[in-house]
Design a protein around this motif. Structure first.
Motif, mmCIF file in Angstrom:
data_model
loop_
_atom_site.group_PDB
_atom_site.id
_atom_site.type_symbol
_atom_site.label_atom_id
_atom_site.label_comp_id
_atom_site.label_asym_id
_atom_site.label_seq_id
_atom_site.Cartn_x
_atom_site.Cartn_y
_atom_site.Cartn_z
ATOM 1 N N PRO A 5 0.831 -1.213 0.000
ATOM 2 C CA PRO A 5 0.000 0.000 0.000
ATOM 3 C C PRO A 5 0.864 1.260 0.000
ATOM 4 O O PRO A 5 2.034 1.232 0.387
ATOM 5 N N THR A 6 0.280 2.349 -0.427
ATOM 6 C CA THR A 6 1.017 3.616 -0.447
ATOM 7 C C THR A 6 1.035 4.269 0.933
ATOM 8 O O THR A 6 1.916 5.079 1.226
ATOM 9 N N GLU A 7 0.069 3.920 1.775
ATOM 10 C CA GLU A 7 0.007 4.484 3.113
ATOM 11 C C GLU A 7 0.509 3.484 4.136
ATOM 12 O O GLU A 7 0.170 2.299 4.086
#
Length: 206
Positions: free
Chosen positions: A64-66
């Protein structure tokens, strides 16, 4: 034929019809069971991958990017079946990572025999429920591994733990997760048979 005789003949024939229906039903059931037997392995694997059943981990293309500010401890374990002459151990016994963070770890493996051998790694995580949130991007377990006599290598894993684990009623307090691998011996591919012309001439080099 009287009405009484007609009813009597119907009663006599009824058991035969019932027997035929039962026979057809049994045959259909048998065919269904054979089909289920052939489909059971891939269906079971798909079921495990989708649900994380039995501690089965997931596969992902990317992390995930977060990344969460919540941490979880991942421990590693390695085993080898008795018929495979390998040593196999994690290079890190445990790591502490953030949820959603892409992490890299590795295992060290050595073929201690004087012959080429091939192994396949089976794996799971505990607690079992964590399998639904443990995602592998890269792993040596995706394919069979073949080692030459005395060869030793480090084999990597790229993974992350989904932050949705915090929504799990039994895992929201982030207990430690153990990732376990067990290597089993598999047969090496059989050599490809020579074609008719090559067999007749003894090979192209002659």
């Amino acid at each position: 034929m009287s009405e009484f005789d007609a009813k009597r003949e119907t009663k006599i024939r009824s058991p035969g019809r019932r027997g035929a229906v039962i026979a057809i039903a049994c045959a259909a059931f048998a065919v269904g069971m054979v089909g289920a037997a052939f489909a059971s392995v891939p269906l079971y694997q798909l079921f495990c991958q989708v649900t994380g059943y039995g501690g089965t981990t997931q596969r992902a293309e990317a992390a995930p990017t977060e990344v969460s500010d919540q941490f979880v401890t991942i421990r590693f374990d390695g085993n080898v079946a008795g018929d495979l002459p390998w040593t196999f151990r994690p290079n890190q016994r445990e790591v502490r990572v953030r949820l959603g963070e892409k992490s890299n770890v590795s295992y060290h493996v050595k073929n201690t025999s004087d012959r080429t051998t091939t192994g396949q790694a089976l794996f799971n995580v505990t607690p079992d429920a964590a399998g639904l949130y443990f995602n592998k991007i890269e792993c040596f377990c995706f394919n069979n591994q073949t080692l030459a006599p005395g060869e030793e290598v480090d084999m990597g894993i790229v993974f992350y733990v989904d932050s949705e684990i915090l929504q799990s009623e039994e895992l929201h307090d982030l207990p430690g997760i153990t990732l376990s691998y067990s290597f089993f011996a598999v047969d090496a591919p059989a050599p490809v048979a020579s074609g008719p012309e090559e067999a007749a001439t003894g090979g192209s080099d002659s």
